[in-house]
Scaffold this active site. Structure first.
Site, short mmCIF file in Angstrom:
data_model
loop_
_atom_site.label_atom_id
_atom_site.label_comp_id
_atom_site.label_asym_id
_atom_site.label_seq_id
_atom_site.Cartn_x
_atom_site.Cartn_y
_atom_site.Cartn_z
N GLU A 157 -5.35 9.52 -0.52
CA GLU A 157 -5.79 8.11 -0.39
C GLU A 157 -6.86 7.74 -1.42
O GLU A 157 -6.79 6.65 -2.00
CB GLU A 157 -6.32 7.84 1.01
CG GLU A 157 -5.27 7.89 2.12
CD GLU A 157 -4.18 6.81 2.00
OE1 GLU A 157 -3.26 6.83 2.82
OE2 GLU A 157 -4.25 5.94 1.10
N SER A 199 -3.99 0.71 -4.84
CA SER A 199 -3.40 -0.50 -4.24
C SER A 199 -4.48 -1.53 -3.91
O SER A 199 -4.18 -2.59 -3.36
CB SER A 199 -2.65 -0.13 -2.95
OG SER A 199 -3.52 0.48 -2.03
N HIS A 219 1.55 4.86 -2.78
CA HIS A 219 1.89 6.28 -2.54
C HIS A 219 3.13 6.78 -3.27
O HIS A 219 3.19 7.95 -3.65
CB HIS A 219 2.13 6.50 -1.04
CG HIS A 219 0.90 6.57 -0.21
ND1 HIS A 219 0.08 7.67 -0.15
CD2 HIS A 219 0.34 5.64 0.61
CE1 HIS A 219 -0.93 7.43 0.68
NE2 HIS A 219 -0.80 6.21 1.14
N HIS A 263 0.85 -1.20 0.00
CA HIS A 263 0.00 0.00 0.00
C HIS A 263 0.88 1.25 0.00
O HIS A 263 0.69 2.15 -0.81
CB HIS A 263 -0.89 0.03 1.24
CG HIS A 263 -1.56 1.36 1.43
ND1 HIS A 263 -2.79 1.67 0.90
CD2 HIS A 263 -1.14 2.49 2.07
CE1 HIS A 263 -3.09 2.93 1.20
NE2 HIS A 263 -2.12 3.45 1.92
N1 HBI Z 1 1.30 6.74 9.88
N2 HBI Z 1 2.72 5.17 8.90
C1 HBI Z 1 1.68 6.03 8.79
N3 HBI Z 1 1.06 6.17 7.61
C2 HBI Z 1 0.01 7.02 7.45
O1 HBI Z 1 -0.56 7.13 6.37
C3 HBI Z 1 -0.42 7.77 8.58
C4 HBI Z 1 0.27 7.62 9.77
N4 HBI Z 1 -0.11 8.31 10.84
C5 HBI Z 1 -1.16 9.29 10.81
C6 HBI Z 1 -1.86 9.36 9.53
N5 HBI Z 1 -1.46 8.65 8.46
C7 HBI Z 1 -3.08 10.23 9.46
O2 HBI Z 1 -3.12 11.12 10.53
C8 HBI Z 1 -3.12 11.02 8.19
O3 HBI Z 1 -4.10 10.36 7.46
C9 HBI Z 1 -3.52 12.42 8.36
FE FE Z 2 -1.95 5.41 2.71
#
Ligand code: HBI
Ligand code: FE
Length: 285
Positions: free
Chosen positions: A172, A191, A131, A126
């Protein structure tokens, strides 16, 4: 930047961990190859040109789980971004701090063969397949950095939920109009085998022109396909709306306004098509 919670054992203070690429098994590389082959076949003609260009210039079609060090060398040369490994979801302030410094945090683990179609936490497929290709696009790369900087400000305004919605409906689950056709670009869609079909072809969801304030007011569900998708005209337009936005007065305006349900359509919406909302929640994702 004082980082909030304490990182898990083995992680650095910024929550990053070594990817330990050598410790992946052949079976794990095999899961990546299966997912990669299935998604690239599925995405032909459905995904934005910028995504396909990113796959190409980052040489992601090479077999096996990418080595983040090699991937980061290519990516840094293009847009200054790098990919760093983390144990899983990290606290918001840690997440935004990495984005603001052009570091994309990616889970190093990969799903099991029996989880090909859905898993709760973002895994390396993913995060990296979904991304990373768009981070090779200069406008999108600048949007993601501006988003991270905005996130750090949003925390101070207590407006994190509004900003998380912006991420959700663009990074997303965003759609983009490309030479008059709708194409996929959101990582959560590209994904996912099922949602790559649903998001473009199904009559169930609404498809509405992107508007920053509208998206920041719109709730979302995390455990099913989207009931509404928002459509941008270009990554440059998305970057401009976000980088140029002065979030302080915007958050002030949003304060008094009610949240919008995921399936709602407002009179002020520029609707590309109104969904039937017939999708049953219980269909596997
Ligand atoms: N941590 N590893 C990871 N990946 C993310 O997409 C992620 C996160 N922590 C917080 C977060 N996304 C969300 O707060 C965001 O969607 C704003
Ligand atoms: Fe994501």
């Amino acid at each position: 930047m004082s980082l909030s919670a304490t990182p898990p054992p083995g992680a650095r203070s910024d929550w990053t961990i070594p990817q330990a690429w050598d410790s992946y098994t052949a079976a794990e590389h095999g899961v990546w190859d299966t997912l990669f082959a299935r998604q690239t076949a599925m995405l032909k003609g459905r995904v934005s040109d910028a995504f396909l260009h990113g796959l190409d210039v980052l040489r992601l079609s090479e077999a096996g789980i990418p080595d983040f060090g090699e991937l980061s060398e290519r990516l840094t040369a293009l847009t200054g971004w790098q990919v760093v490994a983390v144990p899983g979801l990290v606290p918001d302030d840690v997440f935004f701090d990495h984005l603001a410094n052009r570091r994309f945090v990616a889970g190093r683990f990969i799903r099991r063969p029996d989880q090909l179609d859905y898993l709760e936490e973002p895994d390396v497929f993913h995060d990296v397949f979904g991304h990373v290709p768009l981070l090779a696009d200069p406008a999108f790369a600048d949007y993601m950095q501006a988003y991270g900087a905005g996130g750090l400000r949003a925390i101070r305004f207590g407006a994190l939920e509004k900003l998380a919605r912006l991420y959700w409906y663009t990074v997303e689950f965003g759609l983009i109009r490309q030479r008059g056709d709708l194409k996929l670009y959101g990582a959560g869609i590209v994904s996912s085998f099922g949602e790559s079909i649903f998001a473009l072809d199904d009559t169930s969801p609404n498809r509405i022109a992107f508007d920053l304030e509208r998206v920041m007011r719109t709730d979302y569900r995390i455990d099913d396909y989207q009931q509404s998708y928002f459509v941008i005209d270009s990554f440059e337009e998305l970057r401009r709306q976000t980088a140029d936005a002065d979030f302080a007065p915007l958050y002030g305006q949003l304060e008094g306004q009610a949240d919008i349900a995921p399936d709602a359509i407002l009179p002020s919406d520029r609707v590309l098509n109104r969904g039937t909302q017939r999708h049953a929640r219980d269909r596997p994702r």
